[in-house]
Scaffold this active site. Structure first.
Site, PDB file in Angstrom:
ATOM      1  N   HIS A  58      24.706  54.770  33.022  1.00  0.00           N
ATOM      2  CA  HIS A  58      23.711  54.951  34.201  1.00  0.00           C
ATOM      3  C   HIS A  58      22.782  56.319  33.984  1.00  0.00           C
ATOM      4  O   HIS A  58      23.398  57.158  33.791  1.00  0.00           O
ATOM      5  CB  HIS A  58      24.367  55.192  35.252  1.00  0.00           C
ATOM      6  CG  HIS A  58      25.244  53.844  35.784  1.00  0.00           C
ATOM      7  ND1 HIS A  58      24.394  53.061  36.625  1.00  0.00           N
ATOM      8  CD2 HIS A  58      26.567  53.548  35.784  1.00  0.00           C
ATOM      9  CE1 HIS A  58      25.521  51.904  36.651  1.00  0.00           C
ATOM     10  NE2 HIS A  58      26.577  52.122  36.377  1.00  0.00           N
ATOM     11  N   ARG A  60      19.875  56.908  35.444  1.00  0.00           N
ATOM     12  CA  ARG A  60      19.327  57.260  36.956  1.00  0.00           C
ATOM     13  C   ARG A  60      17.846  57.506  36.883  1.00  0.00           C
ATOM     14  O   ARG A  60      17.570  57.981  37.976  1.00  0.00           O
ATOM     15  CB  ARG A  60      20.250  59.012  37.168  1.00  0.00           C
ATOM     16  CG  ARG A  60      21.569  58.927  37.127  1.00  0.00           C
ATOM     17  CD  ARG A  60      22.280  57.723  38.329  1.00  0.00           C
ATOM     18  NE  ARG A  60      23.667  57.819  38.495  1.00  0.00           N
ATOM     19  CZ  ARG A  60      24.524  57.007  38.831  1.00  0.00           C
ATOM     20  NH1 ARG A  60      23.913  55.733  38.784  1.00  0.00           N
ATOM     21  NH2 ARG A  60      25.647  57.157  38.975  1.00  0.00           N
ATOM     22  N   ASN A 276      34.478  53.345  40.690  1.00  0.00           N
ATOM     23  CA  ASN A 276      34.579  51.922  41.063  1.00  0.00           C
ATOM     24  C   ASN A 276      34.365  51.117  39.643  1.00  0.00           C
ATOM     25  O   ASN A 276      33.426  51.028  39.212  1.00  0.00           O
ATOM     26  CB  ASN A 276      33.404  51.605  41.891  1.00  0.00           C
ATOM     27  CG  ASN A 276      33.699  50.215  42.644  1.00  0.00           C
ATOM     28  OD1 ASN A 276      34.616  49.559  42.499  1.00  0.00           O
ATOM     29  ND2 ASN A 276      32.512  49.807  43.445  1.00  0.00           N
ATOM     30  N   ASP A 303      30.451  53.285  31.233  1.00  0.00           N
ATOM     31  CA  ASP A 303      30.119  53.535  32.655  1.00  0.00           C
ATOM     32  C   ASP A 303      29.878  54.862  33.140  1.00  0.00           C
ATOM     33  O   ASP A 303      30.320  55.179  34.261  1.00  0.00           O
ATOM     34  CB  ASP A 303      31.406  52.740  33.392  1.00  0.00           C
ATOM     35  CG  ASP A 303      30.790  52.711  34.774  1.00  0.00           C
ATOM     36  OD1 ASP A 303      29.450  52.683  35.181  1.00  0.00           O
ATOM     37  OD2 ASP A 303      31.909  52.299  35.972  1.00  0.00           O
ATOM     38  N   HIS A 307      26.824  62.000  38.739  1.00  0.00           N
ATOM     39  CA  HIS A 307      26.487  62.397  40.280  1.00  0.00           C
ATOM     40  C   HIS A 307      26.248  63.937  40.528  1.00  0.00           C
ATOM     41  O   HIS A 307      26.736  64.768  39.946  1.00  0.00           O
ATOM     42  CB  HIS A 307      27.611  61.919  41.010  1.00  0.00           C
ATOM     43  CG  HIS A 307      27.597  60.321  41.131  1.00  0.00           C
ATOM     44  ND1 HIS A 307      26.598  59.496  41.821  1.00  0.00           N
ATOM     45  CD2 HIS A 307      28.267  59.541  40.890  1.00  0.00           C
ATOM     46  CE1 HIS A 307      26.857  58.401  41.540  1.00  0.00           C
ATOM     47  NE2 HIS A 307      28.044  58.107  41.293  1.00  0.00           N
ATOM     48  N   PRO A 321      31.356  57.339  44.155  1.00  0.00           N
ATOM     49  CA  PRO A 321      32.170  56.891  42.778  1.00  0.00           C
ATOM     50  C   PRO A 321      31.502  56.936  41.557  1.00  0.00           C
ATOM     51  O   PRO A 321      30.349  56.604  41.337  1.00  0.00           O
ATOM     52  CB  PRO A 321      32.586  55.284  43.235  1.00  0.00           C
ATOM     53  CG  PRO A 321      31.481  55.015  43.965  1.00  0.00           C
ATOM     54  CD  PRO A 321      30.820  56.002  44.644  1.00  0.00           C
TER      55      PRO A 321
HETATM   56 ZN   LIG Z   1      30.035  48.532  37.941  1.00  0.00          ZN
END
Ligand SMILES: [Zn+2]
Length: 440
Positions: A58, A60, A276, A303, A307, A321
């Protein structure tokens, strides 16, 4: 372009040799090999691996540049030994059109620290109601091959079937975040002994397993490729084992955190451990390690989920999460999976073991194949694009927030000492990391 000689490197842990890089490719591999004017880099005893490839990052951007940007995430990737990352679609705006995936692709190219391969959303706005423009994203300059609503499950079976049918035409793959939402409403952590003790709403294993069981059957029915994101339970492993034995075209990933951490960490109520799918039990961790070793789980994917402090450092129920992963993935995998004899006794004891070739297979070659990244995931050899990383297997690194290149700080490993240090990373023949420092 400049030339480099990496002296004394051990390709996949084999005997020391010299690697010559010229014009973006590996020109020669032999003891004593050199090239006129080449920069010599002391790689004595370092293990050379094909550059790592992450199927699940991610970044972002666009939308949450306060948490991460394509550039900061690419820098974290390079420092972690990655030369390619697949950027998840749950940005703002969502990467559900050719325009957004091309934007992310260009930002990655301009940053020049890793190949950034955008993942396209399966449904418009990740809303799970109608298919996004999958064909337009596949035909775009970003040449999208992986589609995912990650963060959300494509829970409607009819939509999932249509998505599989659609991508089959161009050998694309649907990457499913397997979570039956009706079974996880309000969930805060793994449903089990610890959730009962802590009084937090549980996320039952069956919510993941039910979707995987449904989707391998749909993939078989359609004859399309399915990839399962962040497998986290022993039961999921058994379903995947069955599906693969049956010849269904399914691949699966496990995260580093699900190979090491368990739901018992929630006892601290420190939201850095909220993720998650949630951290599971010791038995799940053992099953995931064994499945990664025997190939039922194909790859490790981070993953990586940055954040901001505002989104993460609050009371557990309100925290978002997700965990950082790019800079710690390789050390965690070496710690949990590599034969300790290859690390001077530094790993965890346990039956499930990989050698360096096994690590390269699960963190580089297989993810590159799943993503269709032809220039990545190839062992250093003459003529191969010079995407590689050099790892010091004797080093032990204590994870420290100060070394994090991400804009966010939510690492669950702070203070842990882990084996292996990425000393250098080369992307298309140019160093993105040297002496453990980013070059841009
Ligand atoms: Zn996922």
């Amino acid at each position: 372009m400049s030339s480099f000689v990496l002296t004394g490197a051990r390709i996949l842990g084999a005997a020391k040799t010299d690697i010559v890089i010229t014009d973006g490719v590996v020109a020669e591999v032999a003891p004593g090999a050199s090239a006129p004017g080449a920069t010599r880099i002391d790689a004595d005893g370092l293990v050379a691996l094909p550059g790592l490839v992450d199927l699940h990052t991610h970044l972002r951007e666009p939308g949450r540049e306060d948490a991460e940007t394509v550039e900061s995430g690419s820098r974290a990737a390079a420092l972690g030994g990655y030369t390619a990352v697949c950027a998840m679609a749950n940005t703002d705006p969502v990467a559900d059109t050719a325009g957004v995936v091309e934007q992310v692709y260009r930002l990655g190219r301009d940053a020049g620290l890793a190949h950034v391969q955008p993942i396209g959303a399966v449904t418009v706005g990740l809303a799970g109601e109608r298919l996004a423009e999958l064909g337009a994203m596949a035909d775009s300059a970003a040449a999208v091959r992986i589609f995912s609503d990650d963060g959300h499950c494509v829970s409607d079976p009819r939509l999932m079937r249509r998505a599989l049918e659609y991508v089959k035409a161009f050998d694309g793959v649907i990457a499913q975040h397997a979570e039956e939402p009706r079974l996880t409403a309000g969930a805060q952590m793994h449903e089990g002994e610890w959730s009962a003790r802590l009084g937090l709403t549980g996320w039952p294993a069956v919510a993941e397993e039910a979707i995987i069981a449904r989707d391998v059957l749909l993939a078989e029915h359609v004859g399309a490729r399915l990839h399962i994101c962040h497998v986290s339970t022993a039961g999921s492993v058994e379903i995947l084992r069955w599906a693969k034995a049956r010849g269904i075209r399914v691949t699966a990933e496990v995260t580093p955190h699900h190979l090491l951490l368990t739901d018992a960490l929630a006892e601290s109520y420190d939201p850095v451990f909220k993720v998650n799918p949630p951290l599971r039990t010791d038995a799940d961790v053992a099953a995931l390690r064994a499945a990664l070793a025997d190939g039922v789980v194909d790859v490790v994917a981070t993953d990586h989920a940055p954040h901001t402090v505002e989104d993460k450092e609050c009371e557990w129920p309100y925290a978002r999460p997700g965990m950082l992963g790019l800079q710690t993935a390789l050390p965690v995998v070496l710690h949990t999976m590599l034969d300790p004899a290859l690390l001077d006794g530094g790993g965890e004891p346990g039956p499930a073991r990989l050698d360096w070739d096994g690590v390269a297979e699960r963190m580089s070659r297989r993810p590159a194949r799943i993503a269709g990244l032809a220039g990545h995931g190839r062992d250093p050899a003459p003529g191969v694009p010079a995407n590689l990383t050099l790892v010091d297997p004797a080093a032990r690194v204590t994870v420290d927030g100060g070394e994090i290149a991400s804009r966010s700080r939510n690492t669950p490993y702070a203070g842990r000492t882990l084996p292996g240090r990425v000393v250098a990373t080369f992307l298309a023949g140019a160093p993105t990391v040297l002496d453990g420092k980013a070059q841009r």
